[in-house]
Write a protein that holds these residues in place. Structure first.
Motif, mmCIF file in Angstrom:
data_model
loop_
_atom_site.group_PDB
_atom_site.id
_atom_site.type_symbol
_atom_site.label_atom_id
_atom_site.label_comp_id
_atom_site.label_asym_id
_atom_site.label_seq_id
_atom_site.Cartn_x
_atom_site.Cartn_y
_atom_site.Cartn_z
ATOM 1 N N GLY A 139 24.700 -21.968 -1.017
ATOM 2 C CA GLY A 139 26.042 -21.848 -0.481
ATOM 3 C C GLY A 139 26.281 -22.731 0.727
ATOM 4 O O GLY A 139 27.180 -22.465 1.534
ATOM 5 N N LEU A 140 25.523 -23.838 0.835
ATOM 6 C CA LEU A 140 25.585 -24.708 2.004
ATOM 7 C C LEU A 140 25.990 -26.128 1.610
ATOM 8 O O LEU A 140 25.936 -26.501 0.434
ATOM 9 C CB LEU A 140 24.226 -24.730 2.704
ATOM 10 N N PHE A 141 26.352 -26.937 2.614
ATOM 11 C CA PHE A 141 26.615 -28.355 2.380
ATOM 12 C C PHE A 141 26.384 -29.129 3.667
ATOM 13 O O PHE A 141 26.229 -28.542 4.744
ATOM 14 C CB PHE A 141 28.011 -28.587 1.805
ATOM 15 N N PHE A 142 26.323 -30.474 3.537
ATOM 16 C CA PHE A 142 26.139 -31.365 4.672
ATOM 17 C C PHE A 142 27.500 -31.965 4.999
ATOM 18 O O PHE A 142 27.942 -32.927 4.365
ATOM 19 C CB PHE A 142 25.115 -32.445 4.312
ATOM 20 N N GLU A 231 35.224 -21.248 1.205
ATOM 21 C CA GLU A 231 35.625 -20.520 0.008
ATOM 22 C C GLU A 231 36.908 -21.077 -0.590
ATOM 23 O O GLU A 231 37.148 -20.968 -1.791
ATOM 24 C CB GLU A 231 35.805 -19.037 0.348
ATOM 25 N N GLN A 232 37.749 -21.672 0.259
ATOM 26 C CA GLN A 232 39.018 -22.211 -0.217
ATOM 27 C C GLN A 232 39.065 -23.717 0.067
ATOM 28 O O GLN A 232 38.820 -24.143 1.194
ATOM 29 C CB GLN A 232 40.194 -21.534 0.489
ATOM 30 N N VAL A 233 39.354 -24.502 -0.961
ATOM 31 C CA VAL A 233 39.504 -25.953 -0.809
ATOM 32 C C VAL A 233 40.754 -26.373 -1.577
ATOM 33 O O VAL A 233 40.866 -26.125 -2.780
ATOM 34 C CB VAL A 233 38.276 -26.720 -1.345
ATOM 35 N N ASN A 295 38.103 -20.330 4.811
ATOM 36 C CA ASN A 295 37.601 -19.118 4.163
ATOM 37 C C ASN A 295 38.723 -18.108 3.951
ATOM 38 O O ASN A 295 38.577 -17.142 3.197
ATOM 39 C CB ASN A 295 36.478 -18.495 4.984
ATOM 40 N N HIS A 296 39.835 -18.319 4.643
ATOM 41 C CA HIS A 296 41.021 -17.485 4.449
ATOM 42 C C HIS A 296 42.203 -18.209 5.085
ATOM 43 O O HIS A 296 42.048 -19.074 5.951
ATOM 44 C CB HIS A 296 40.835 -16.098 5.079
ATOM 45 N N ALA A 320 47.012 -29.506 -4.736
ATOM 46 C CA ALA A 320 46.317 -29.050 -5.940
ATOM 47 C C ALA A 320 44.949 -28.517 -5.559
ATOM 48 O O ALA A 320 44.517 -28.604 -4.409
ATOM 49 C CB ALA A 320 46.183 -30.199 -6.950
ATOM 50 N N GLY A 321 44.239 -27.992 -6.535
ATOM 51 C CA GLY A 321 42.874 -27.541 -6.340
ATOM 52 C C GLY A 321 42.038 -27.952 -7.533
ATOM 53 O O GLY A 321 42.547 -28.434 -8.550
#
Length: 473
Positions: A139-142, A231-233, A295-296, A320-321
């Motif tokens: 659940g991680l990223f750089f 969580e939201q992009v 995230n919200h 868009a998503g």
């Protein structure tokens, strides 16, 4: 040492006796083959006339290999230039004084992921996108991964202090480097930085190594900080009637505090390139690409951005998503290839990489258009607008001496204008060999003298990547 002449172009620099490499007990390999030497003679944007073949290419597989090669070379006065993926744009990996090209790509291990610490230990040859993929299951990223992260190595990113489209929210690579293992010019191995989130202990040697382009030490292992994946992009693009409207909207969005992860500019000429290359069906008008991470509450942030843009006569605002968002962004990701393919009779020339304070961004964009008109040149521009970074290509005919001269003058004028606005000659590509002439203009003679003193203190024999960053006296 003997001096050789290539089949085409200027004489090579003095050749060095690298026979001692055969006596070293290495895990990796040594090559003196013509194909390997030719491959390591250039970076991505190196002109053929500036290519320099090393005397040998070494492919280390361990820190011990790097230490042994550098120590032996330093004793014999043989230059060593670190090489990664060869994607640099300022000739930083070109072995300007020949010697040894040290190809770090086999040191590509992802050594350890520590999710509880939000950290990963990697080798310098690890490709950025591979690191991102490896930590995704946790659940991680750089976050600072540059646009070229799928072809660029961690070592190269650290060497140039790279950054990319998400800098406006997450910062540059330097902000996410915690600790480095480094081989110094005499072959000694040291560790700089700390795995702690912060430290006030001693000189900040880590920051000295980051961005030094292999002139002060060679990174053999890096501890990088990670972040949780949002969580939201959501993302998309906005179209504006004029370039002034677009740049003013960007400046206002950033200064108003819109929490945007990416905010990128396209001028109308860049949109035309994208359409010609990939049938993108973009409106050939100034555009701003945006992406939001949260995230919200992401819809509220998008509405905030829309309101700022509407104050600048936005003509369209499309969000868009998922896959549709990726489709909207594809044109931005492909722009370098689009510029290369646009006119087979012209080349891009040295890529612009200036960065200015965000309030001066509209003025910098106007300067590009004024200079293009003054010199009668085609100069599409785009960039990581949220942090004031601007890229541009001065497209030129390599067989037209007058146009080449005008293109060179235009490039120099734009760098000078960025410096006048309190900016920098390079926001993310580095100095290398290509921008050394601007170093003193940007920092002053005393600061450049201090840089030279640091180089001489850490590398008294001039072994590591000579001919880069600091102008020679």
């Amino acid at each position: 040492m003997t001096r050789e002449r290539t089949a085409d172009g200027p004489p090579d620099p003095p050749r060095h006796d690298v026979g001692f490499l055969a006596d070293l007990e290495l895990d990796g390999e040594v090559s003196r083959g013509d194909a390997d030497r030719a491959e390591h003679a250039t970076d991505y944007a190196t002109d053929d006339a500036d290519a320099v073949r090393p005397d040998a290419v070494v492919y280390p597989e361990s820190t011990a290999d790097v230490s042994a090669v550098v120590a032996a070379a330093d004793e014999r006065g043989v230059p060593v230039t670190a090489y990664a993926a060869g994607t640099g744009l300022e000739d930083a990996a070109v072995p300007a004084h020949a010697g040894i090209s040290l190809d770090m790509t086999r040191m590509d291990a992802i050594h350890e992921i520590r999710p509880d610490d939000l950290q990963v230990d990697v080798g310098p040859g690890a490709v950025g996108a591979d690191v991102d993929e490896a930590v995704a299951s946790h659940g991680l990223f750089f976050p600072p991964l540059p646009s070229s992260g799928d072809i660029s190595t961690v070592g190269g990113m650290i060497a140039t202090d790279a950054s990319g489209m998400r800098t406006v929210k997450y910062g540059e690579v330097a902000d996410w480097v915690l600790e480095l293992e480094v081989v110094l010019a005499d072959g000694s191995v040291t560790t700089v930085g700390s795995k702690a989130a912060k430290s006030s202990s001693g000189y900040n040697l880590k920051e000295l190594i980051v961005g030094s382009e292999g002139t002060l030490g060679i990174v053999t292992r890096a501890t990088l900080e990670l972040a949780g994946r949002p969580e939201q992009v959501r993302g998309g693009r906005a179209t504006f009637p004029t370039l002034d409207d677009a740049t003013a909207a960007i400046s206002d969005a950033v200064t108003a505090g819109v929490d945007v992860a990416k905010i990128e500019l396209f001028d109308a000429e860049t949109a035309m390139l994208a359409n010609d290359y990939s049938d993108a069906a973009l409106p050939e008008r100034p555009m701003v690409f945006v992406e939001f991470h949260a995230n919200h509450g992401i819809d509220e942030e998008i509405d905030f951005c829309r309101a700022v843009f509407e104050a600048h006569d936005v003509a369209a605002f499309e969000m868009a998503g998922g896959e549709h968002m990726e489709e909207l962004w594809r044109a931005r990701k492909d722009i370098t290839y689009a510029a290369e393919a646009y006119d087979p009779g012209r080349e891009m020339g040295q890529p612009g990489d200036v960065t200015v304070p965000i309030g001066s961004y509209p003025e910098m964009i106007r300067a590009v258009k004024d200079v293009a008109d003054e010199y009668d040149l085609f100069v599409p521009c785009f960039g990581h607008a949220g942090d004031g970074n601007l890229h541009y290509f001065v497209l030129r005919d390599p067989d037209d001496p007058d146009e080449l001269a005008r293109a060179e003058a235009a490039y120099g004028d734009l760098v000078e204008r960025a410096l006048e606005l309190g900016g920098t000659a390079t926001g993310e590509h580095g100095i290398g060999a290509g921008k050394r002439t601007y170093l003193e203009r940007e920092h002053g003679a005393d600061a450049v003298g201090a840089m030279r003193a640091i180089k001489e203190a850490l590398d008294p024999n001039g072994t590591l990547n000579p001919g880069k960053i600091v102008p020679e006296e």
